[in-house]
Design a protein around this motif. Structure first.
Motif, PDB file in Angstrom:
ATOM      1  N   TYR A 155       0.857  -1.176   0.000  1.00 25.48           N
ATOM      2  CA  TYR A 155       0.000   0.000   0.000  1.00 25.48           C
ATOM      3  C   TYR A 155       0.895   1.229   0.000  1.00 25.48           C
ATOM      4  CZ  TYR A 155      -3.530  -3.379   1.489  1.00 25.48           C
ATOM      5  OH  TYR A 155      -4.358  -4.466   1.572  1.00 25.48           O
ATOM      6  N   ALA A 156       0.587   2.182  -0.870  1.00 26.69           N
ATOM      7  CA  ALA A 156       1.411   3.389  -1.005  1.00 26.69           C
ATOM      8  C   ALA A 156       0.555   4.622  -0.789  1.00 26.69           C
ATOM      9  CB  ALA A 156       2.056   3.432  -2.388  1.00 26.69           C
ATOM     10  N   ALA A 157       1.049   5.560  -0.006  1.00 20.90           N
ATOM     11  CA  ALA A 157       0.326   6.798   0.284  1.00 20.90           C
ATOM     12  C   ALA A 157       1.283   7.971   0.173  1.00 20.90           C
ATOM     13  CB  ALA A 157      -0.293   6.756   1.679  1.00 20.90           C
ATOM     14  N   GLU A 158       0.745   9.101  -0.212  1.00 24.27           N
ATOM     15  CA  GLU A 158       1.540  10.322  -0.291  1.00 24.27           C
ATOM     16  C   GLU A 158       1.257  11.273   0.856  1.00 24.27           C
ATOM     17  OE1 GLU A 158       0.880  12.093  -4.070  1.00 24.27           O
ATOM     18  OE2 GLU A 158       2.013  10.561  -5.172  1.00 24.27           O
ATOM     19  N   HIS A 159       0.139  11.058   1.570  1.00 24.08           N
ATOM     20  CA  HIS A 159      -0.245  11.978   2.639  1.00 24.08           C
ATOM     21  C   HIS A 159      -1.014  11.213   3.706  1.00 24.08           C
ATOM     22  CE1 HIS A 159      -1.556  15.684   4.623  1.00 24.08           C
ATOM     23  NE2 HIS A 159      -0.706  16.327   3.834  1.00 24.08           N
ATOM     24  N   LEU A 160      -0.917  11.676   4.928  1.00 23.74           N
ATOM     25  CA  LEU A 160      -1.617  11.042   6.034  1.00 23.74           C
ATOM     26  C   LEU A 160      -3.131  11.132   5.858  1.00 23.74           C
ATOM     27  CD1 LEU A 160      -0.744   9.614   8.647  1.00 23.74           C
ATOM     28  CD2 LEU A 160      -1.024  11.783   9.853  1.00 23.74           C
ATOM     29  N   ARG A 161      -3.606  12.149   5.151  1.00 24.69           N
ATOM     30  CA  ARG A 161      -5.050  12.297   4.954  1.00 24.69           C
ATOM     31  C   ARG A 161      -5.620  11.235   4.022  1.00 24.69           C
ATOM     32  NH1 ARG A 161      -3.851  17.969   4.024  1.00 24.69           N
ATOM     33  NH2 ARG A 161      -4.189  19.197   5.907  1.00 24.69           N
ATOM     34  N   GLU A 162      -4.765  10.558   3.250  1.00 28.54           N
ATOM     35  CA  GLU A 162      -5.256   9.544   2.327  1.00 28.54           C
ATOM     36  C   GLU A 162      -5.641   8.250   3.027  1.00 28.54           C
ATOM     37  OE1 GLU A 162      -2.484   8.784  -0.738  1.00 28.54           O
ATOM     38  OE2 GLU A 162      -2.110  10.887  -1.183  1.00 28.54           O
ATOM     39  N   LEU A 163      -5.217   8.072   4.277  1.00 30.41           N
ATOM     40  CA  LEU A 163      -5.347   6.760   4.900  1.00 30.41           C
ATOM     41  C   LEU A 163      -6.792   6.386   5.224  1.00 30.41           C
ATOM     42  CD1 LEU A 163      -2.180   6.749   7.164  1.00 30.41           C
ATOM     43  CD2 LEU A 163      -2.440   6.022   4.809  1.00 30.41           C
TER      44      LEU A 163
END
Length: 589
Positions: A155-163
């Motif tokens: 799983y890849a995310a660019e920002h904490l808000r995406e989680l």
């Protein structure tokens, strides 16, 4: 209130699983990180605090204790930021993570909540797979590298808000139900200790509450959650279940296209080198058996040019070797493009002669791999060998003999792989023209100066270099005959490699240069005339027993190159001819 997340750190070049434990207790607002953290980890408190607030969450106004277990292992880096942040959010009841026990969390947080890539992701993910974890959440910049480990969901995310997955409009996560005429039995919250926990509601408030999870989430929660029907309902309705399916990463590797015309013109090939066919044969033998080699000759004869083309005739890395080499480059932060997959070309490292011993062999407070480890399974090129500090050159003894580097510190001992082909170049004297013909190329060095120049290379180090080849200045540049190309040389090397792979299929070695002890006596048996010839040579040249074994291993490679099953006297004689410095010492005496 207690919660735990899985993270990892580097220990040398290997990944080590670290448990990030969070405890929230009543008391003055304070955050402490324990478990032998370094400065970067201690500063994570401020990074996490700012990221949590800037993403719309609430940082607990309680006493927060963060333990990195095991506590006796020194930890460094910023890879724990994401695990600390999500651990605090789940323990304080702002997030629910149903699958936290199977999820590895790696990533550095910026103050605005964005995720920054970290080094060493590949060995960390491999350690997680060995530990039984099935998924990993990393910054988007590390996703391609993490995907190199098979069997893991990335799983890849660019920002904490995406989680957190956004909820449908008008559908709260937990909605209170109207009170009935009869007073229901108070329901206690389940034991939330462990992964993805929520705070327990006091019993007095629980008496006035009921559990009504949203229909869309009834099947996704592993435990019931008690929500107050009083003023706290609005706050509890903001709790989100951490769903990562929308962040699932699918590896997309670059397709290797055919070289363009410009790339073909810039490609280095042995056909560019005029003449020097005897040196090319020596380099072909070195590549076929991974034998150490030094080229000796005056300036401008093509020594550096010849060695820089050496990787072009070496076979590609196998799967096991590719993983080893890629892990080392990942741990050192030198993995340039993971989207191309595991490294397949053998590394070629050429440090400057001003390098320190720690830079060459590895070191630091928490030791990092040096140039000898970055050259693992490849070539380490030392240009102008006598210009390197003698102290630096002496640290090469252990890796040349054992294939590993051991660095000891007060707390632990680190072992890095360092099995490489050492290729060197040097001048015959300090002015460079010893033995050259022509009045304008006359050597001006005295015998004492020549001895001082060559004395920078110790006898024990020179003893570990199998091939010492003279590179004279050609006299007829255009009349040297057909020049060997890299393709022709590589074809011969691949044939010899196939022979060695079949011969050593039941042994943990791949090359003739790795033979030792009983294996050397078994696979490199000498006939009676060969033993007599070698004994005479050893007696006349005064060579050591180490040189004796290296001559036999070199003769084994020459025999393989000729397609011969047994080592003949001619193979031994050619192997001895490559000990030029040893023969020159005897002649000088």
């Amino acid at each position: 209130m207690y919660g735990k997340m899985h993270s990892a750190c580097l220990y040398g070049i290997e990944g080590v699983m670290i448990g990030v434990e969070i405890d929230l207790a009543n008391g003055l607002p304070q955050t402490s990180i324990i478990g032998l953290p370094d400065s970067a980890i201690r500063e994570a408190v401020e990074r996490v605090r700012a990221a949590v607030k800037n993403c719309g969450y609430r940082y607990p106004q309680q006493r927060v204790t963060i333990n990195l277990a095991p506590a006796d292992l020194r930890k460094e880096g910023s890879a724990f930021d994401l695990a600390i942040a999500l651990g605090i959010l789940t323990t304080s009841g702002q997030l629910v993570m149903p699958d936290a026990e199977n999820l590895l969390l790696i990533g550095e947080l910026a103050l605005d909540g964005s995720l920054r890539p970290v080094t060493g992701v590949l060995p960390m993910v491999e350690a997680a797979r060995r530990a039984g974890l099935t998924a990993v959440l990393v910054p988007a910049g590390n996703a391609a590298e993490a995907a190199l480990i098979s069997g893991m969901t990335i799983y890849a995310a660019e920002h904490l808000r995406e989680l957190p997955l956004p909820q449908a409009k008008g559908e709260p996560l937990y909605a209170p139900r109207k009170r009935k005429q009869h007073k229901p039995e108070p329901k206690k919250a389940s034991d939330a200790a462990g992964f993805g926990c929520l705070p327990e509601i006091p019993s007095a408030a629980a008496a006035e509450s009921s559990v009504v999870p949203s229909p869309a989430l009834q099947s996704g929660l592993p435990f019931p959650v008690t929500v107050s029907s009083g003023p706290a309902v609005q706050e509890q309705a903001l709790v989100n279940v951490l769903t990562l399916e929308h962040l699932k990463y699918t590896a997309q590797y670059k397709q290797s296209n055919s070289c363009s015309t410009v790339e073909n013109l810039m490609k280095e090939d042995y056909s560019d080198v005029l003449g020097q066919n005897h040196v090319k044969r020596a380099l072909m033998i070195a590549a076929a058996g991974m034998h150490n080699i030094v080229l000796i000759g005056p300036p401008g004869t093509g020594k550096t040019m010849l060695i820089k083309r050496l990787p072009g005739i070496l076979p590609e890395l196998c799967d096991r070797e590719s993983l080893e080499v890629t892990k080392i480059f990942s741990a050192a932060g030198k993995l340039k493009d993971a989207r191309s997959g595991l490294m397949r070309s053998r590394p070629f490292r050429s440090p400057h002669h001003t390098i320190s011993a720690a830079g060459l062999i590895g070191g630091g407070g928490v030791p990092k791999p040096g140039e000898v480890s970055l050259a693992h399974r490849g070539v380490l090129f030392l240009d102008e060998l006598p210009e390197f500090s003698r102290n630096v050159l002496e640290v090469l003894r252990q890796p040349l003999e054992d294939g590993v580097v051991t660095i000891s510190r007060a707390r632990a001992s680190f072992t890095f792989p360092a099995q490489f082909l050492l290729a060197c170049s040097m001048n015959p004297c300090s002015c460079g023209y010893l033995g050259s013909t022509g009045t304008h190329l006359r050597c001006t060095c005295s015998p004492a100066k020549i001895a001082q120049y060559r004395g920078k290379i110790s006898g024990p180090l020179l003893d570990r270099i199998d091939m010492q080849v003279d590179v004279p200045r050609p006299t007829d540049w255009e009349g040297q005959g057909p020049s060997l190309s890299s393709a022709e040389m590589r074809s011969e090397v691949l044939k010899v490699q196939a022979v060695q792979a079949e011969r050593y299929r039941s042994l943990p070695i791949s090359w003739n240069s790795e033979l030792s002890g009983a294996a050397l006596r078994h696979y490199a048996r000498l006939q009676k005339d060969g033993r007599e010839l070698l004994n005479d040579i050893l007696e006349n040249l005064g060579l050591s027993m180490r040189a004796h074994d290296r001559i036999i291993k070199l003769a084994r490679t020459i025999a393989d190159l000729e397609g011969a099953a047994d080592i003949s006297s001619a193979h031994l004689a050619e192997a001895v001819q490559y000990r030029n410095l040893d023969r020159q010492v005897v002649m000088d005496e």
